[in-house]
Design a protein around this motif. Structure first.
Motif, short mmCIF file in Angstrom:
data_model
loop_
_atom_site.label_atom_id
_atom_site.label_comp_id
_atom_site.label_asym_id
_atom_site.label_seq_id
_atom_site.Cartn_x
_atom_site.Cartn_y
_atom_site.Cartn_z
N PRO A 164 9.86 -34.83 40.50
CA PRO A 164 10.32 -35.79 39.74
C PRO A 164 9.86 -37.25 40.06
O PRO A 164 9.66 -37.40 41.24
CB PRO A 164 11.84 -35.68 39.47
N ILE A 165 9.48 -38.10 39.16
CA ILE A 165 8.86 -39.36 39.35
C ILE A 165 9.82 -40.43 38.70
O ILE A 165 10.52 -40.22 37.79
CB ILE A 165 7.50 -39.41 38.94
N VAL A 166 9.88 -41.74 39.34
CA VAL A 166 10.58 -42.72 38.54
C VAL A 166 9.50 -43.41 37.72
O VAL A 166 8.58 -43.97 38.30
CB VAL A 166 11.17 -43.51 39.72
N ALA A 167 9.77 -43.57 36.38
CA ALA A 167 8.79 -43.95 35.41
C ALA A 167 9.30 -44.97 34.61
O ALA A 167 10.32 -45.29 34.46
CB ALA A 167 8.31 -42.72 34.51
N CYS A 168 8.21 -45.53 33.95
CA CYS A 168 8.48 -46.81 32.91
C CYS A 168 8.99 -45.96 31.56
O CYS A 168 8.43 -45.20 31.19
CB CYS A 168 7.22 -47.48 32.67
N SER A 169 10.03 -46.55 31.19
CA SER A 169 10.52 -45.85 29.97
C SER A 169 9.88 -46.18 28.91
O SER A 169 9.92 -45.49 27.61
CB SER A 169 11.95 -46.73 29.72
N SER A 170 8.87 -47.14 28.88
CA SER A 170 7.76 -47.26 27.76
C SER A 170 6.79 -46.43 27.75
O SER A 170 6.27 -45.99 26.78
CB SER A 170 7.46 -49.04 27.87
N CYS A 171 5.96 -46.28 28.78
CA CYS A 171 4.87 -45.79 28.77
C CYS A 171 4.96 -44.32 29.37
O CYS A 171 3.98 -43.49 29.88
CB CYS A 171 3.59 -46.47 29.38
N ASN A 310 27.02 -54.86 30.74
CA ASN A 310 26.11 -55.06 29.61
C ASN A 310 25.22 -56.54 29.89
O ASN A 310 24.68 -57.15 29.06
CB ASN A 310 26.60 -55.15 28.20
N ARG A 311 25.51 -56.76 31.36
CA ARG A 311 24.80 -58.03 31.77
C ARG A 311 23.86 -57.87 33.06
O ARG A 311 24.51 -58.19 34.07
CB ARG A 311 25.76 -59.02 32.04
N PRO A 312 22.70 -57.01 32.89
CA PRO A 312 21.91 -56.69 34.14
C PRO A 312 21.55 -58.03 34.60
O PRO A 312 20.96 -58.83 34.04
CB PRO A 312 20.99 -55.94 33.32
N PRO A 313 21.60 -57.93 36.12
CA PRO A 313 21.11 -59.24 36.88
C PRO A 313 19.61 -59.29 36.59
O PRO A 313 18.94 -60.38 36.60
CB PRO A 313 21.63 -58.71 38.13
N LEU A 314 18.85 -58.23 36.55
CA LEU A 314 17.34 -58.11 36.68
C LEU A 314 16.91 -57.40 35.22
O LEU A 314 17.27 -56.38 34.98
CB LEU A 314 16.73 -57.81 38.05
N LEU A 315 15.84 -57.99 34.75
CA LEU A 315 14.96 -57.12 33.82
C LEU A 315 13.63 -56.92 34.10
O LEU A 315 12.74 -58.16 34.69
CB LEU A 315 14.94 -58.14 32.53
N LEU A 316 13.15 -55.68 34.21
CA LEU A 316 12.16 -55.52 34.90
C LEU A 316 10.78 -55.33 33.92
O LEU A 316 10.99 -55.16 32.88
CB LEU A 316 12.18 -53.71 35.69
N HIS A 317 9.45 -55.57 34.33
CA HIS A 317 8.38 -55.59 33.56
C HIS A 317 7.51 -54.91 34.25
O HIS A 317 7.03 -55.15 35.40
CB HIS A 317 8.07 -57.13 33.44
N HIS A 318 6.61 -54.05 33.40
CA HIS A 318 5.81 -53.22 33.88
C HIS A 318 4.28 -53.77 33.46
O HIS A 318 4.03 -53.80 32.23
CB HIS A 318 5.74 -51.75 33.15
N LYS A 319 3.65 -54.20 34.73
CA LYS A 319 2.33 -54.94 34.50
C LYS A 319 1.26 -53.99 33.59
O LYS A 319 0.30 -54.21 32.93
CB LYS A 319 1.66 -55.31 35.55
N ILE A 320 1.46 -52.63 33.88
CA ILE A 320 0.31 -51.73 33.45
C ILE A 320 0.36 -51.50 31.99
O ILE A 320 -0.72 -51.55 31.20
CB ILE A 320 0.57 -50.12 34.00
N CYS A 321 1.84 -51.50 31.37
CA CYS A 321 1.65 -51.45 29.78
C CYS A 321 1.92 -52.67 29.35
O CYS A 321 2.17 -52.84 27.97
CB CYS A 321 2.39 -50.13 29.46
N GLY A 322 2.57 -53.81 30.04
CA GLY A 322 2.99 -54.91 29.46
C GLY A 322 4.50 -54.91 29.08
O GLY A 322 4.69 -55.91 28.19
N SER A 323 5.15 -53.79 29.16
CA SER A 323 6.45 -54.01 28.51
C SER A 323 7.72 -54.12 29.45
O SER A 323 7.53 -53.89 30.70
CB SER A 323 6.59 -52.48 27.97
N GLU A 324 8.77 -54.91 29.22
CA GLU A 324 9.93 -54.65 29.88
C GLU A 324 10.19 -53.06 29.85
O GLU A 324 10.11 -52.59 28.84
CB GLU A 324 11.14 -55.46 29.32
N PHE A 325 11.12 -52.79 30.86
CA PHE A 325 11.23 -51.44 31.07
C PHE A 325 12.59 -50.88 31.41
O PHE A 325 13.12 -51.92 32.37
CB PHE A 325 10.21 -50.42 31.45
#
Length: 363
Positions: A164-171, A310-325
């Protein structure tokens, strides 16, 4: 209270380090704290950074609690079965089962005879499984010592042996620290530190090795101690130097020196000189250290879902696909999310030798 360093507690190579003017941008695009330099801000003034990973580790960094949860994934359910598998004192097991039930990881269920209770994972408990699998993959890659991994995973949904891998939910591609940035989420900020945490010594990490062989246990022996985790976390924010780390965390100098030495010894950090007169070092993540990013954000995802209101401290952004994930732990073959009920195992050990139940196996 600001903890002051002394010549007796501070390592020689760190003496005289000047306050940081600015921090380099790290894997998570660190932003310097405005106002007073970080190493001049007391822990009482700033508190601890709100962090979903830290909240998750508050649960699984308790070695006995972690071991009980791990056995539950192998379908251990009764008090006596937990006790035999882990060789855990009765009073300790009673305490951890009560704690994990109170936290909503377990629920108690009466058996058909009603003469005993079973402890079954709730949905909240089952949702820890992907984080355990991410830690297992790290342990298999870096901590097996040349031996075969204790388990091989088979994903019943696709029938393939899986890594298993840890992946971006978008791409649905694997995410690494160099390809991700962050921005503050609605839960960003700081919370007053728990009393005594800045001087707390490590618990005995050997407890993680109780019971059956486990790559997850090996991984938590490296980063399961809360201070070790927090030091590594700051490295992902681009904080490398002794005084910067101390200022961010409010950690006692002797504790910080100990954790840095351990993390260098285990291969998570390497010391790199940044000044020659006098000689001073910064602590840089190795490839092994960078590979902890996957388990970290897998735990972040669980903490966001169950502990952030429902108040996450960080929002992650994937530079490869350009999406928050949202981090997902997925099968590397079919790209479907990993869930406990879909997994089967090939064992490289005999569970009966450890008094443990055999997990769902395949021929």
């Amino acid at each position: 209270m600001v903890v002051r360093q002394t010549e007796s507690t501070r390592s020689i190579e760190e003496r005289g380090v000047r306050p940081p003017g600015s921090a380099k941008r790290g894997a998570w695009s660190v932003r310097p704290t405005p106002g007073i330099p970080a190493n001049h801000r007391s822990l009482a003034q700033t508190g601890e950074r709100n962090c979903s990973v830290a909240r998750t580790l508050d649960i699984v960094s308790d070695a006995w609690a972690f071991l009980v949860i791990r056995e539950a994934f192998f379908e251990t359910r009764t008090f006596e079965a937990f006790r035999v598998a882990l060789r855990i004192p009765r009073a300790t097991l009673t305490d951890r089962l009560r704690k994990l039930t109170r936290l909503g990881i377990f629920r108690q269920v009466a058996t058909s005879s009603r003469q005993r209770m079973e402890y079954r994972l709730t949905q909240k408990g089952f949702d820890l499984y992907p984080s355990f699998i991410a830690l297992m993959q790290f342990g298999d890659r870096w901590l097996a010592g040349g031996r075969p991994p204790p388990l091989k995973l088979v994903h019943s949904s696709c029938g393939c042996e899986t890594h298993p891998i840890v992946a971006c939910s978008s791409c649905l591609t694997q995410v690494n620290a160099r390809e991700a940035t962050y921005r503050d989420g609605p839960g960003a900020g700081r919370t007053p530190a728990k009393a005594g945490r800045n001087t707390r010594r490590a618990s005995d990490t050997k407890t993680f090795a109780q019971g059956r062989p486990s790559s997850v246990s090996r991984a938590l022996q490296v980063i399961g101690d809360k201070w070790s985790f927090m030091v590594v976390r700051e490295a992902f924010f681009g904080i490398r130097r002794y005084d910067q780390i101390q200022g961010r965390l409010g950690i006692a100098p002797n504790i910080l020196t100990d954790r840095l030495a351990r993390l260098v010894k285990t291969g998570v950090f390497r010391r790199q000189p940044y000044q020659t007169a006098p000689k001073r070092y910064e602590y840089v993540l190795t490839e092994m250290g960078f590979d902890l990013y996957g388990p970290f954000i897998a735990m972040l995802s669980w903490g966001d879902r169950w502990l952030s209101r429902n108040r996450p401290p960080l929002l992650l952004h994937h530079k490869i696909c350009g999406s928050e994930f949202r981090p997902l732990v997925i099968c590397n073959e079919c790209k479907q999310p990993i869930v406990a009920v879909d997994m089967r195992y090939r064992l490289n050990y005999n569970p009966k030798e450890f008094g443990a139940l055999g997990p769902r196996s395949v021929d």
